[in-house]
Design a protein around this motif. Sequence first.
Motif, PDB file in Angstrom:
ATOM      1  N   GLU A 185      -6.480   5.430  -6.420  1.00 48.36           N
ATOM      2  CA  GLU A 185      -5.084   5.044  -6.237  1.00 48.36           C
ATOM      3  C   GLU A 185      -4.342   6.160  -5.503  1.00 48.36           C
ATOM      4  O   GLU A 185      -4.507   7.341  -5.817  1.00 48.36           O
ATOM      5  N   PHE A 186      -3.518   5.771  -4.542  1.00 43.57           N
ATOM      6  CA  PHE A 186      -2.749   6.754  -3.802  1.00 43.57           C
ATOM      7  C   PHE A 186      -1.534   7.210  -4.599  1.00 43.57           C
ATOM      8  O   PHE A 186      -0.858   6.412  -5.247  1.00 43.57           O
TER       9      PHE A 186
ATOM     10  N   THR B 103       0.830  -1.187   0.000  1.00 39.27           N
ATOM     11  CA  THR B 103       0.000   0.000   0.000  1.00 39.27           C
ATOM     12  C   THR B 103       0.869   1.243   0.000  1.00 39.27           C
ATOM     13  O   THR B 103       1.877   1.294   0.709  1.00 39.27           O
TER      14      THR B 103
ATOM     15  N   GLY C 199      -0.697   3.979   0.803  1.00 44.85           N
ATOM     16  CA  GLY C 199      -1.735   4.800   1.427  1.00 44.85           C
ATOM     17  C   GLY C 199      -1.194   5.858   2.361  1.00 44.85           C
ATOM     18  O   GLY C 199      -1.858   6.845   2.626  1.00 44.85           O
TER      19      GLY C 199
ATOM     20  N   LYS D 199      -5.224  10.885  -3.147  1.00 47.07           N
ATOM     21  CA  LYS D 199      -5.920   9.719  -3.673  1.00 47.07           C
ATOM     22  C   LYS D 199      -6.660  10.117  -4.942  1.00 47.07           C
ATOM     23  O   LYS D 199      -7.615  10.868  -4.917  1.00 47.07           O
TER      24      LYS D 199
ATOM     25  N   GLY E 200     -12.940   3.773  -1.397  1.00 49.34           N
ATOM     26  CA  GLY E 200     -11.688   4.342  -1.867  1.00 49.34           C
ATOM     27  C   GLY E 200     -11.693   5.850  -1.931  1.00 49.34           C
ATOM     28  O   GLY E 200     -10.780   6.462  -2.485  1.00 49.34           O
ATOM     29  N   GLY E 201     -12.699   6.485  -1.373  1.00 48.09           N
ATOM     30  CA  GLY E 201     -12.842   7.936  -1.390  1.00 48.09           C
ATOM     31  C   GLY E 201     -14.286   8.283  -1.105  1.00 48.09           C
ATOM     32  O   GLY E 201     -15.182   7.430  -1.201  1.00 48.09           O
TER      33      GLY E 201
END
Length: 530
Positions: A436-437, A177, A179, A432, A296-297
């Motif tokens: 995707e970060f 990750t 993240g 993000k 994811g957001g």
Amino acid sequence: MEYKYELTIDKLLQSGVSSNPDQIINYTGKREFTFKDFSKRVNTLAKALISIGVKKGDRVAVIDWDTYVYLEAYFAVPMVDAVLHTVNVRYPQDLIYYTMDHAEDKYVIVRDEFVPILSKNREAFYFIKGWIVYSETGQIPDSLSPKYVYDDLMKESYSDIELPQLSENDLATTFYTSGTTGIPKGVQFTHRQIVLHSISSGLALADDPINLTSRDVIMPLVPMFHVHAWGVPYMSIMSGRRYVLPGRYDFDHIIDLIDKYNVSVIAMVPSILYLIVTNPNVKKIAGRGIKAIVGGGALPEGLANAAEKLGITAISGYGLSETAPILTLATYNERVKAMPESEKKKFRLKTGIPIPLVQLRVVDDKMNDVPKDEKTIGEIVVRAPWLTSVYVKNKEGTEALWRGDWMHTGDLAVMDEYGYIRIVDREKDAVKSGGEFIPSLVLEDAISSCSGVVENAVVGRPDEKWGERPVAFYTGTAKPDEIRKHLIEMVNAGRIAKFWIPDDFINIKEFAKTSTGKIDKKVLREMIKK
């Protein structure tokens, strides 16, 4: 003696096959398998892996789109007591190499179109014992060695090979990750964790307004390299639901698949939902009563409204790479179910309530629970039976993640009187974009190597389509076009991904600093709000 029932991934497959052997898995309209035939293929692949030398604990990487081969690997690799490493194909080449080396991958299942990327630096992958290559065209590249052809392996019988007995506490998967800021961190999960996550997420999705049943057709639009595709493959196969694999994402084709196969449940990040509802052909699937799980957001209200006009009911979900991933879903608890429909909608947009077995708190810096007033901000901390126990080879990061025996998400939220949380900010500085970060420290390091840049900082700006897009602030004499050209060169060299390049480069005289001398990004975020 009492039989000890191990919670292992092979049991998920057995469950789906025993209850629904004739259920269908469809691969992008090109191929179909019944669950029974799929199970036979998985067992063949598992034995093939043993035949070429895969042993207990070996890391087997997969580099592919969302294909039937990937789905077979989801089950076969853990079934030989090896560890599935789902490689992020959206990483630049340097990070693909870094994560494979760091994970200590031994074997790789790779689609033909990714072979040229790997072949450029074949010597660097000295740690790989075997490349298992497959192609839908039949054109198998010869540039990797030792090479095995996937389809050839699948033609053998392996009657003399037996699959190993598995323990539920054995590692099953690993991935990386980005993240948080900086270099990607490795996380890992056991068979038991994945089985429990599959059961719990299935229970949660059976509630309003998703109401998942055996009649639903599921197509996750979450890359299979990304957090177990949110666990949808395991949960869906376990419960015997029809499953559609999209392959490489083509949104005209995705809408055709939804139309042709009556897909009723989809899962995706907000930017994917945006690309669906704005597609010129979306009217083909309007009015179907499709249900969408969006994570994811944050799920923007405008996007949810646009989906609703097409008959798509969207709800929010929340999780992390560290959490396998699902922690919350914006399903209705009993108090919300009793509300008028007009009131329920605002709850679908919140981050949600914990799914079964998740303990979730919103706490202040002294680990006290904040009031449920939907105003007081705190950090989300969690416990659940499927959280990663470590950051791989990262003791300091692990200790920070698990301080006080709670997993610290780094996400800031408020909680309402009904127990629903709503994320309002992130402690971490990663941007993000499209689910995707973009690790800000890595991108800032790339910008800093441009001549004429003195200091720089990257922050995220809200974007209707992508969720967030990076904006770079810098001091120095460099021109924005010069920095952009420099970053393009780094893309071509495989150092960064193209979508990381900021939309704007803002030259300022000096940065505001914190008391510790760091650039104060809160000030920068306020600047781009104006």
